[in-house]
Design a protein around this motif. Structure first.
Motif, mmCIF file in Angstrom:
data_model
loop_
_atom_site.group_PDB
_atom_site.id
_atom_site.type_symbol
_atom_site.label_atom_id
_atom_site.label_comp_id
_atom_site.label_asym_id
_atom_site.label_seq_id
_atom_site.Cartn_x
_atom_site.Cartn_y
_atom_site.Cartn_z
ATOM 1 N N GLN A 36 0.453 -1.155 0.269
ATOM 2 C CA GLN A 36 0.114 0.209 0.119
ATOM 3 C C GLN A 36 1.052 1.360 0.327
ATOM 4 O O GLN A 36 0.418 2.394 -0.829
ATOM 5 N N VAL A 39 2.399 1.729 -3.124
ATOM 6 C CA VAL A 39 0.934 2.128 -4.155
ATOM 7 C C VAL A 39 0.947 3.309 -3.670
ATOM 8 O O VAL A 39 0.931 4.452 -5.006
ATOM 9 N N ALA A 40 1.128 3.718 -2.788
ATOM 10 C CA ALA A 40 0.594 5.590 -2.540
ATOM 11 C C ALA A 40 2.167 6.627 -2.795
ATOM 12 O O ALA A 40 2.075 7.517 -3.424
ATOM 13 N N LYS A 41 3.263 5.831 -2.458
ATOM 14 C CA LYS A 41 4.026 6.504 -3.543
ATOM 15 C C LYS A 41 4.201 6.664 -4.977
ATOM 16 O O LYS A 41 4.206 8.271 -5.157
ATOM 17 N N ARG A 42 3.526 5.654 -6.138
ATOM 18 C CA ARG A 42 3.972 5.306 -6.794
ATOM 19 C C ARG A 42 2.249 6.730 -7.217
ATOM 20 O O ARG A 42 2.266 7.967 -8.518
ATOM 21 N N ARG A 43 1.311 6.729 -6.674
ATOM 22 C CA ARG A 43 0.438 7.698 -6.704
ATOM 23 C C ARG A 43 0.213 9.163 -6.933
ATOM 24 O O ARG A 43 0.593 10.056 -7.726
ATOM 25 N N ARG A 44 1.752 9.279 -6.102
ATOM 26 C CA ARG A 44 1.785 10.741 -5.024
ATOM 27 C C ARG A 44 2.931 11.281 -6.305
ATOM 28 O O ARG A 44 3.217 12.069 -6.712
ATOM 29 N N GLY A 46 2.813 10.237 -9.321
ATOM 30 C CA GLY A 46 1.851 10.361 -11.089
ATOM 31 C C GLY A 46 1.534 11.867 -10.305
ATOM 32 O O GLY A 46 1.493 12.527 -11.780
ATOM 33 N N VAL A 47 1.104 12.033 -9.903
ATOM 34 C CA VAL A 47 0.794 13.463 -9.518
ATOM 35 C C VAL A 47 1.624 14.479 -9.744
ATOM 36 O O VAL A 47 1.396 15.871 -10.001
ATOM 37 N N TRP A 50 1.749 15.075 -13.283
ATOM 38 C CA TRP A 50 0.753 15.434 -13.769
ATOM 39 C C TRP A 50 0.981 16.877 -13.411
ATOM 40 O O TRP A 50 0.848 17.729 -13.417
#
Length: 232
Positions: A36, A39-44, A46-47, A50
């Motif tokens: 988890q 996943v959170a790190k990849r999301r951050r 990615g954001v 962006w």
């Protein structure tokens, strides 16, 4: 034979089994938590990319918009030799001889609008100081328009407005001494004196006399000769 460290006591064996189960669950929970976190790190990440990409895109758009908004206004376009002979209120016309001379010439008009002149012409451009009459008159012979102004009366925004009428070539813009008006537009054998930079007759004069076919040397160049002092 019983496994090493195992107990023959059923209660003890149950406790050991429970401990192993708890350990396994703890490991699974730890792996899940680590997953988890990844996943959170990849999301951050990615954001973040962006955001970086969005900011970069906005910066590019800003540069493009600024280049459009702040680019110089295009030069007005007048048609060469398009004069139709229309009368423009206030325009005076003359009949001057065209000869090459040396030295200073006493002209009939201030500024001059034709007459004897130096064998070299003044290169068409804007100048920040007064120019020698004899060179500028030769430029008129080639079809240029000489726009002169009293620097005490025309400056700042008024000068910017006056610049906005200038085409891309075949014009001279310069201050002039001894004028009896704020502005004068001079072509070969034609002149218009004005007191305001927003006078609608300024573009009319250019449309009628700019690169006129009636000058002594139509289509002769207005470059490659004399660069006066203060060329902008």
């Amino acid at each position: 034979m019983s496994p090493k460290n195992s107990s023959g006591n059923p209660a003890k064996q149950a406790e050991q089994a429970l401990t192993v189960k708890q350990q396994r669950e703890a490991k699974r929970a730890e792996k899940l938590a680590e997953y988890q976190r990844q996943v959170a790190k990849r999301r951050r990440t990615g954001v973040m990319w962006w955001i970086v990409g969005g900011v970069a895109a906005l910066a590019v758009v800003g540069v493009v918009v600024a280049s459009i908004v702040f680019q110089p206004a295009p030069r007005p376009s007048y048609e060469s030799g398009a004069g139709t002979g229309i009368e423009i209120a206030g325009v005076e016309t003359f009949a001057h001889e065209t000869t090459h001379v040396e030295g200073v010439v006493e002209y009939e008009q201030t500024p001059p609008a034709g007459g004897p002149h130096n064998q070299y012409w003044l290169n068409c451009a804007e100048y920040s100081v007064p120019q020698q009459n004899e060179y500028a008159v030769h430029s008129l012979e080639h079809g240029a328009i000489w726009v002169t102004y009293d620097p005490e009366l025309v400056q700042g925004e008024d000068l910017e407005t006056l610049r906005s009428y200038m085409p891309s070539s075949y014009y001279i813009l310069s201050p002039h001494e001894g004028m009896d008006s704020a502005i004068a537009l001079s072509g070969w054998n034609s002149q218009l004196k004005l007191d305001a930079v927003d006078d609608e007759r300024i573009p009319q004069f250019f449309e009628e006399y700019w690169r006129s076919a009636d000058v002594p040397e139509p289509n002769a160049v207005c470059t490659g000769a004399i660069d006066g002092e203060g060329k902008v």
